[in-house]
Design an enzyme around this catalytic site. Structure first.
Site, mmCIF file in Angstrom:
data_model
loop_
_atom_site.group_PDB
_atom_site.id
_atom_site.type_symbol
_atom_site.label_atom_id
_atom_site.label_comp_id
_atom_site.label_asym_id
_atom_site.label_seq_id
_atom_site.Cartn_x
_atom_site.Cartn_y
_atom_site.Cartn_z
ATOM 1 N N GLU A 148 0.838 -1.195 0.000
ATOM 2 C CA GLU A 148 0.000 0.000 0.000
ATOM 3 C C GLU A 148 0.874 1.247 0.000
ATOM 4 O O GLU A 148 1.861 1.322 0.721
ATOM 5 C CB GLU A 148 -0.913 -0.029 1.240
ATOM 6 C CG GLU A 148 -1.862 1.128 1.332
ATOM 7 C CD GLU A 148 -2.629 1.356 0.029
ATOM 8 O OE1 GLU A 148 -3.278 0.434 -0.462
ATOM 9 O OE2 GLU A 148 -2.544 2.480 -0.517
ATOM 10 N N PHE A 249 8.495 16.079 -1.553
ATOM 11 C CA PHE A 249 9.373 15.545 -0.492
ATOM 12 C C PHE A 249 10.696 16.277 -0.411
ATOM 13 O O PHE A 249 11.731 15.689 -0.101
ATOM 14 C CB PHE A 249 9.585 14.031 -0.683
ATOM 15 C CG PHE A 249 8.463 13.245 -0.064
ATOM 16 C CD1 PHE A 249 7.255 13.111 -0.719
ATOM 17 C CD2 PHE A 249 8.593 12.689 1.196
ATOM 18 C CE1 PHE A 249 6.202 12.442 -0.140
ATOM 19 C CE2 PHE A 249 7.552 12.016 1.784
ATOM 20 C CZ PHE A 249 6.355 11.887 1.110
ATOM 21 N N LEU A 250 10.655 17.562 -0.683
ATOM 22 C CA LEU A 250 11.869 18.365 -0.555
ATOM 23 C C LEU A 250 11.611 19.533 0.399
ATOM 24 O O LEU A 250 12.037 20.651 0.135
ATOM 25 C CB LEU A 250 12.321 18.859 -1.934
ATOM 26 C CG LEU A 250 12.997 17.806 -2.821
ATOM 27 C CD1 LEU A 250 13.299 18.360 -4.202
ATOM 28 C CD2 LEU A 250 14.281 17.265 -2.190
ATOM 29 N N GLY A 253 12.722 20.037 7.543
ATOM 30 C CA GLY A 253 11.927 19.987 8.770
ATOM 31 C C GLY A 253 12.738 19.419 9.918
ATOM 32 O O GLY A 253 13.965 19.302 9.831
ATOM 33 N N GLY A 257 9.360 11.325 10.674
ATOM 34 C CA GLY A 257 8.880 10.382 11.694
ATOM 35 C C GLY A 257 7.800 9.524 11.079
ATOM 36 O O GLY A 257 7.822 9.251 9.886
ATOM 37 N N CYS A 260 6.103 4.654 9.185
ATOM 38 C CA CYS A 260 6.641 3.950 8.013
ATOM 39 C C CYS A 260 8.125 4.209 7.755
ATOM 40 O O CYS A 260 8.922 3.285 7.802
ATOM 41 C CB CYS A 260 5.824 4.312 6.781
ATOM 42 S SG CYS A 260 4.176 3.596 6.851
ATOM 43 N N LYS A 263 10.824 2.886 10.363
ATOM 44 C CA LYS A 263 10.912 1.420 10.472
ATOM 45 C C LYS A 263 11.311 0.776 9.142
ATOM 46 O O LYS A 263 12.041 -0.203 9.126
ATOM 47 C CB LYS A 263 9.602 0.841 11.010
ATOM 48 C CG LYS A 263 8.526 0.587 9.984
ATOM 49 C CD LYS A 263 7.346 -0.162 10.570
ATOM 50 C CE LYS A 263 6.176 -0.205 9.597
ATOM 51 N NZ LYS A 263 6.406 -0.992 8.393
ATOM 52 N N LYS A 325 3.123 14.580 11.070
ATOM 53 C CA LYS A 325 2.867 15.428 9.909
ATOM 54 C C LYS A 325 1.456 15.980 10.060
ATOM 55 O O LYS A 325 0.712 15.552 10.963
ATOM 56 C CB LYS A 325 3.019 14.644 8.608
ATOM 57 C CG LYS A 325 2.015 13.505 8.481
ATOM 58 C CD LYS A 325 2.270 12.637 7.287
ATOM 59 C CE LYS A 325 1.629 13.214 6.065
ATOM 60 N NZ LYS A 325 1.485 12.219 4.980
HETATM 61 P P1 NAD Z 1 -1.639 -0.038 12.687
HETATM 62 O O1 NAD Z 1 -0.710 -0.332 13.790
HETATM 63 O O2 NAD Z 1 -2.318 1.289 12.611
HETATM 64 O O3 NAD Z 1 -2.797 -1.142 12.652
HETATM 65 C C1 NAD Z 1 -2.586 -2.519 12.707
HETATM 66 C C2 NAD Z 1 -3.873 -3.167 13.221
HETATM 67 O O4 NAD Z 1 -3.749 -4.589 13.120
HETATM 68 C C3 NAD Z 1 -4.166 -2.879 14.682
HETATM 69 O O5 NAD Z 1 -5.474 -2.334 14.797
HETATM 70 C C4 NAD Z 1 -4.076 -4.243 15.370
HETATM 71 O O6 NAD Z 1 -4.954 -4.390 16.465
HETATM 72 C C5 NAD Z 1 -4.422 -5.165 14.229
HETATM 73 N N1 NAD Z 1 -4.011 -6.558 14.416
HETATM 74 C C6 NAD Z 1 -2.823 -7.044 14.894
HETATM 75 N N2 NAD Z 1 -2.841 -8.400 14.880
HETATM 76 C C7 NAD Z 1 -4.042 -8.772 14.354
HETATM 77 C C8 NAD Z 1 -4.662 -10.032 14.068
HETATM 78 N N3 NAD Z 1 -4.042 -11.197 14.297
HETATM 79 N N4 NAD Z 1 -5.909 -10.036 13.562
HETATM 80 C C9 NAD Z 1 -6.576 -8.871 13.310
HETATM 81 N N5 NAD Z 1 -6.042 -7.665 13.564
HETATM 82 C C10 NAD Z 1 -4.801 -7.614 14.079
HETATM 83 O O7 NAD Z 1 -0.822 -0.314 11.352
HETATM 84 P P2 NAD Z 1 -0.866 0.525 9.983
HETATM 85 O O8 NAD Z 1 -0.202 1.838 10.181
HETATM 86 O O9 NAD Z 1 -2.220 0.456 9.416
HETATM 87 O O10 NAD Z 1 0.127 -0.367 9.099
HETATM 88 C C11 NAD Z 1 -0.234 -1.648 8.647
HETATM 89 C C12 NAD Z 1 0.779 -2.095 7.614
HETATM 90 O O11 NAD Z 1 0.688 -1.251 6.453
HETATM 91 C C13 NAD Z 1 2.221 -2.011 8.070
HETATM 92 O O12 NAD Z 1 2.958 -3.050 7.500
HETATM 93 C C14 NAD Z 1 2.695 -0.680 7.505
HETATM 94 O O13 NAD Z 1 4.074 -0.636 7.294
HETATM 95 C C15 NAD Z 1 1.952 -0.641 6.185
HETATM 96 N N6 NAD Z 1 1.703 0.703 5.678
HETATM 97 C C16 NAD Z 1 1.336 1.700 6.517
HETATM 98 C C17 NAD Z 1 1.070 2.974 6.008
HETATM 99 C C18 NAD Z 1 0.677 4.106 6.930
HETATM 100 O O14 NAD Z 1 0.690 5.244 6.479
HETATM 101 N N7 NAD Z 1 0.349 3.857 8.189
HETATM 102 C C19 NAD Z 1 1.150 3.204 4.630
HETATM 103 C C20 NAD Z 1 1.491 2.149 3.793
HETATM 104 C C21 NAD Z 1 1.767 0.897 4.329
#
Ligand code: NAD
Length: 448
Positions: A148, A249-250, A253, A257, A260, A263, A325
């Site tokens: 995503e 992205f330029l 700041g 943080g 994403c 990590k 952000k």
């Molecule tokens: P998040 O921490 O906001 O949400 C994760 C959810 O998964 C939590 O609500 C948690 O309770 C749930 N969960 C954990 N174990 C579970 C299980 N066994 N069954 C059902 N639910 C369960 O995470 P996020 O920020 O949405 O990120 C999710 C993934 O998407 C990550 O790998 C992240 O790197 C990726 N990602 C995040 C973003 C972003 O902007 N946050 C953008 C692109 C990709």
């Protein structure tokens, strides 16, 4: 199509809701009962522009359900794994939530369904997940990677209008199903890209690490501007009008943080190390960012150290913004944490105002850093300035961009602004009699 979305965080909830909006029959599943109850009541546990309206409409239309159990998987055509993959204590991606979700999914799987890894996962992870699922089900299934690319703060918009959709797979039927699922979102000619699972996994990290590198690059240029008298705002325009470079992205700041970039940068470094490669550029990206997170404090300290008797003890500082952000309530890895710790550890106090993220910030400081004393949440941005020794802008919320500078000056004890997001016009701020510090901007006062 029937879709189960596992994990209702920033990605799962937005993706699930948007899939419902384009007509699919979606069940979102999470192990967090409180979250699911809120969602059943029609309330979003996160702040994301446009999300509440979509939630309301699709719940009403019966296209969007929320559950803590996995029953919907039994009839789903596509099951998305969208759980978190945070850093473990070594910096590697922690796959325990993904593995556990995969096991639950496997136990409920019907024949020939598509299991889609939407979470960001290190290259090769699909093989691990495939093995787990295979060991818990007799059924045939197809494993797809569909990373995503949405951005918090514009997640709904990004999901609905993706630049591209990446599908990593090794089966034409699975790809066709994914094409059908996404068809309403690619009518403008934005491509659905077919590639191997490995390349799809890798593409997500390559994209995030490249973007993080752009930020560290401009932050380093800004620092050099600070030392030479050039102005990063002018330099930014000078380079971003070059089509090969572009404007995105330029923005300098206080260091990137969020959940994403930090990590994913760490995880890719580990992936490379594991196969014997030292990623020099990405290592430098991280190193520069770690330094940048301390840059605001350096500026604050330098300003106040002009008075040899100055002490931070008991002084109050105001943070406008603590989210990593604008337009999000997410505070994971926000650079406001680093600055707050620097100030609090010297006996200062902070008053924070953020339109959405203050309570998440206080909770995080308490839970992860055992620090809560000395932080006050203020619900009005001007009231947050009372008795304060300086305003520090940490997040680029739009409501901070055109403030009443007279009001700011009247409320502050000392007329000083540390602008971590380069929000203000230098001449204007100086004309109100402020001391002004920003990131890489030429400020006549500091060079006189
Ligand atoms: P998040 O921490 O906001 O949400 C994760 C959810 O998964 C939590 O609500 C948690 O309770 C749930 N969960 C954990 N174990 C579970 C299980 N066994 N069954 C059902 N639910 C369960 O995470 P996020 O920020 O949405 O990120 C999710 C993934 O998407 C990550 O790998 C992240 O790197 C990726 N990602 C995040 C973003 C972003 O902007 N946050 C953008 C692109 C990709």
């Amino acid at each position: 199509m029937k879709v189960s979305m596992i994990g209702t965080g920033y990605v799962g909830l937005v993706s699930g809701t948007c899939f419902a909006e384009i007509g699919h029959d979606v069940t979102c599943i999470d192990i967090d009962e409180k979250k699911i109850q809120m969602l059943k009541d029609g309330k979003s546990p996160i702040y994301e522009p446009g999300l509440n309206e979509l939630l309301e409409r699709n719940i009403k239309a019966n296209r969007l359900q929320f559950q803590t159990h996995y029953d919907s998987v039994k009839t789903a055509d596509a099951i998305f794994l969208g759980v978190g993959t945070p850093s473990d204590n070594t910096g590697r991606a922690d796959l325990r939530y993904l593995k556990s979700a995969a096991e639950f999914v496997a136990k409920n799987l019907k024949n020939h369904s598509v299991v889609v890894i939407k979470s960001t996962v290190p290259v090769g992870t699909h093989k691990v997940i495939e093995t787990i699922i295979r060991s818990h089900t007799p059924h045939e299934f197809f494993l797809v990677n569909n990373p995503e690319f949405l951005k918090e703060g514009s997640a709904v918009e990004d999901f609905m209008r993706p630049d591209r959709v990446i599908i990593g797979h090794n089966n034409a039927k699975a790809f066709q199903m994914m094409e059908e699922l996404y068809a309403p979102l690619v009518r403008q000619g934005n491509p659905i890209l077919s590639m191997s699972n490995l390349s799809a996994e890798m593409s997500k990290y390559a994209a995030n690490c490249f973007l993080a590198t752009k930020i560290s690059f401009i932050n380093e240029m800004a620092k050099l501007c600070d030392l030479t008298g050039a102005d990063i705002t002018e330099v930014r325009k000078g380079i971003s009008t070059d089509k090969r470079i572009g404007p995105h992205f330029l923005y300098p700041g206080p260091g990137y943080g969020g959940s994403c970039f930090p990590k994913d940068v760490k995880a890719l470094i580990h992936t490379a190390n594991d196969v014997g490669l030292n990623l020099k550029i990405i290592n430098a990206t991280e190193e520069v960012n770690e330094e940048q997170k301390h840059y605001m404090f350096t500026k604050i300290k330098t300003h106040f150290s002009k008075d040899p008797n100055f002490s931070f003890e008991g002084k109050i500082f105001t943070f406008w913004g603590v989210a990593f952000k604008a337009n999000t309530d997410d505070v994971r890895e926000t650079s406001a944490i680093t600055l707050a710790k620097e100030l609090l550890s010297r006996g200062a106090k902070i008053q924070i105002y953020d339109p959405e993220a203050s309570h998440n910030f206080l909770r995080l400081m308490n839970d992860e850093h055992a620090l809560k004393e000395g932080i006050s949440i203020i619900v009005n941005k001007y009231d947050a300035l009372n008795n304060s020794h300086g305003l520090i802008t940490m997040t680029e919320w739009r409501e901070f961009t055109s403030p009443d500078f007279s009001e700011i000056k009247n409320r502050l004890r000392e007329p000083v602004i540390f602008d971590g997001r380069n929000l203000y016009d230098t001449q204007k701020v100086l004309s109100f009699g402020f001391h002004y510090y920003a990131i890489g901007k030429f400020i006549p006062m500091s060079h006189s």
